[in-house]
Design a protein around this motif. Sequence first.
Motif, mmCIF file in Angstrom:
data_model
loop_
_atom_site.group_PDB
_atom_site.id
_atom_site.type_symbol
_atom_site.label_atom_id
_atom_site.label_comp_id
_atom_site.label_asym_id
_atom_site.label_seq_id
_atom_site.Cartn_x
_atom_site.Cartn_y
_atom_site.Cartn_z
ATOM 1 N N ILE A 263 0.811 -1.223 0.000
ATOM 2 C CA ILE A 263 0.000 0.000 0.000
ATOM 3 C C ILE A 263 0.841 1.269 0.000
ATOM 4 C CG2 ILE A 263 -1.921 -1.135 1.182
ATOM 5 C CD1 ILE A 263 -1.118 0.587 3.689
ATOM 6 N N ASP A 264 2.154 1.152 -0.008
ATOM 7 C CA ASP A 264 3.034 2.313 0.097
ATOM 8 C C ASP A 264 3.483 2.761 -1.287
ATOM 9 O OD1 ASP A 264 4.884 4.254 0.656
ATOM 10 O OD2 ASP A 264 6.119 3.009 1.976
ATOM 11 N N PRO A 265 3.036 3.939 -1.755
ATOM 12 C CA PRO A 265 3.458 4.401 -3.085
ATOM 13 C C PRO A 265 4.962 4.589 -3.223
ATOM 14 C CG PRO A 265 1.527 5.610 -2.353
ATOM 15 C CD PRO A 265 2.009 4.819 -1.171
ATOM 16 N N ALA A 266 5.690 4.702 -2.090
ATOM 17 C CA ALA A 266 7.140 4.863 -2.144
ATOM 18 C C ALA A 266 7.872 3.529 -2.174
ATOM 19 C CB ALA A 266 7.623 5.674 -0.939
ATOM 20 N N SER A 267 7.162 2.427 -2.063
ATOM 21 C CA SER A 267 7.790 1.106 -2.061
ATOM 22 C C SER A 267 8.275 0.728 -3.458
ATOM 23 C CB SER A 267 6.785 0.060 -1.578
ATOM 24 O OG SER A 267 7.254 -1.252 -1.849
ATOM 25 N N PRO A 268 9.410 0.012 -3.557
ATOM 26 C CA PRO A 268 9.849 -0.455 -4.876
ATOM 27 C C PRO A 268 8.898 -1.468 -5.505
ATOM 28 C CG PRO A 268 11.185 -1.423 -3.129
ATOM 29 C CD PRO A 268 10.349 -0.353 -2.489
ATOM 30 N N TYR A 269 7.995 -2.003 -4.722
ATOM 31 C CA TYR A 269 7.019 -2.963 -5.244
ATOM 32 C C TYR A 269 5.766 -2.279 -5.799
ATOM 33 C CZ TYR A 269 9.629 -6.456 -2.520
ATOM 34 O OH TYR A 269 10.604 -7.268 -1.998
ATOM 35 N N PHE A 270 5.609 -0.981 -5.539
ATOM 36 C CA PHE A 270 4.294 -0.393 -5.742
ATOM 37 C C PHE A 270 3.888 -0.300 -7.209
ATOM 38 C CE2 PHE A 270 1.187 3.031 -6.150
ATOM 39 C CZ PHE A 270 0.202 2.517 -5.327
ATOM 40 N N ALA A 271 4.824 -0.083 -8.116
ATOM 41 C CA ALA A 271 4.445 -0.010 -9.533
ATOM 42 C C ALA A 271 3.765 -1.301 -9.973
ATOM 43 C CB ALA A 271 5.666 0.273 -10.401
ATOM 44 N N GLY A 272 4.302 -2.429 -9.509
ATOM 45 C CA GLY A 272 3.679 -3.705 -9.833
ATOM 46 C C GLY A 272 2.330 -3.870 -9.166
ATOM 47 N N VAL A 273 2.207 -3.399 -7.929
ATOM 48 C CA VAL A 273 0.929 -3.474 -7.230
ATOM 49 C C VAL A 273 -0.123 -2.667 -7.978
ATOM 50 C CG1 VAL A 273 -0.299 -2.857 -5.111
ATOM 51 C CG2 VAL A 273 1.980 -3.898 -4.974
ATOM 52 N N ARG A 274 0.256 -1.473 -8.411
ATOM 53 C CA ARG A 274 -0.716 -0.625 -9.119
ATOM 54 C C ARG A 274 -1.163 -1.300 -10.427
ATOM 55 N NH1 ARG A 274 -0.484 5.874 -9.544
ATOM 56 N NH2 ARG A 274 -2.572 6.143 -10.379
ATOM 57 N N ASP A 275 -0.236 -1.888 -11.155
ATOM 58 C CA ASP A 275 -0.608 -2.603 -12.374
ATOM 59 C C ASP A 275 -1.548 -3.765 -12.060
ATOM 60 O OD1 ASP A 275 0.936 -0.883 -13.861
ATOM 61 O OD2 ASP A 275 2.641 -2.248 -14.045
ATOM 62 N N TRP A 276 -1.259 -4.449 -10.966
ATOM 63 C CA TRP A 276 -2.065 -5.607 -10.580
ATOM 64 C C TRP A 276 -3.476 -5.171 -10.187
ATOM 65 C CZ3 TRP A 276 -4.059 -6.938 -5.690
ATOM 66 C CH2 TRP A 276 -4.488 -8.262 -5.561
ATOM 67 N N LEU A 277 -3.592 -4.022 -9.515
ATOM 68 C CA LEU A 277 -4.910 -3.514 -9.174
ATOM 69 C C LEU A 277 -5.706 -3.166 -10.433
ATOM 70 C CD1 LEU A 277 -4.087 -1.170 -6.151
ATOM 71 C CD2 LEU A 277 -5.346 -3.326 -6.069
ATOM 72 N N ALA A 278 -5.019 -2.662 -11.435
ATOM 73 C CA ALA A 278 -5.698 -2.262 -12.667
ATOM 74 C C ALA A 278 -6.110 -3.454 -13.509
ATOM 75 C CB ALA A 278 -4.805 -1.332 -13.495
ATOM 76 N N GLY A 279 -5.447 -4.614 -13.321
ATOM 77 C CA GLY A 279 -5.697 -5.770 -14.166
ATOM 78 C C GLY A 279 -6.831 -6.650 -13.668
#
Length: 279
Positions: A263-279
């Motif tokens: 849930i942290d936009p500053a995390s190095p994982y977040f770009a992937g999380v955001r893509d996953w939420l959109a998919g």
Amino acid sequence: MSRAGTRRVGAGHDGTTPAQRESAQLASLLARGTAAGTRHTYGDRPDQHLELYGDPATAEQGIILIHGGYFRQRVDLTHARPLAAELAGGDASGRGGAVVALLEYRRAGGDGGHPRTLEDVSTAVAHCVRLWQELGMRPEGAAAPLIAGHSAGGCLALAWATHHGADLPQARVRALAPITDLIREARGGLAEGAVLDYMGALPDEAPEAYRWEDPRSRAALLPDGFDARIIHGTDDATVDIGFSRDMPLPRTELDGACHFDVIDPASPYFAGVRDWLAG
């Protein structure tokens, strides 16, 4: 056929323990001072409100975000504001992004707990659909929300789907590092007995209460074809990923990720999380 399927995504480590990283991330999320969204109420109690980020009239997607905190009264929606603002596109208009409703709800230690907390979430979801239409969102868009919940919020999102998924068949649920097994957590006294405090009794003392809300017990009641999925970090020190692995739903595992990386936009994982939420 099982609904479950697993995909693994990796990222780097920074040398700290998972618990240390989670403590630092939570402090960082709280310290960012992200502005509150526009407040709307969905009930008469102080915690029955939501914060709206973005403009429903221009948004491409509607997101209902349910914060975590192990159902405790002392943990409110503040730490989830950076995520809500980021998903809405980071500005007031929400143009090209999403309209995000960050839900607050009654919690254990206040006047919440089972079953009132889940009832609040159900009321708030229905309220969001109506509110977005009143504010100019296309009806078909408002009726197809993404319902994302983190930790206890993930539990509430999954439980909502077992009760109301058929009411909004185009909705999608994304559970981020969710609590999925209230029975095992209550019996194990995890998180200093947070689930027991929330449910008000042990499973053997109140079996019907657990059957009404526990996502693991109710998984078979999800409507056929309903899009519900889990994302969970393998290094989560707050909610063990083993609980998600036992849940019969599609799952994405983030190698090395901790509880707040999802849930942290500053995390190095977040770009992937955001893509996953959109998919």
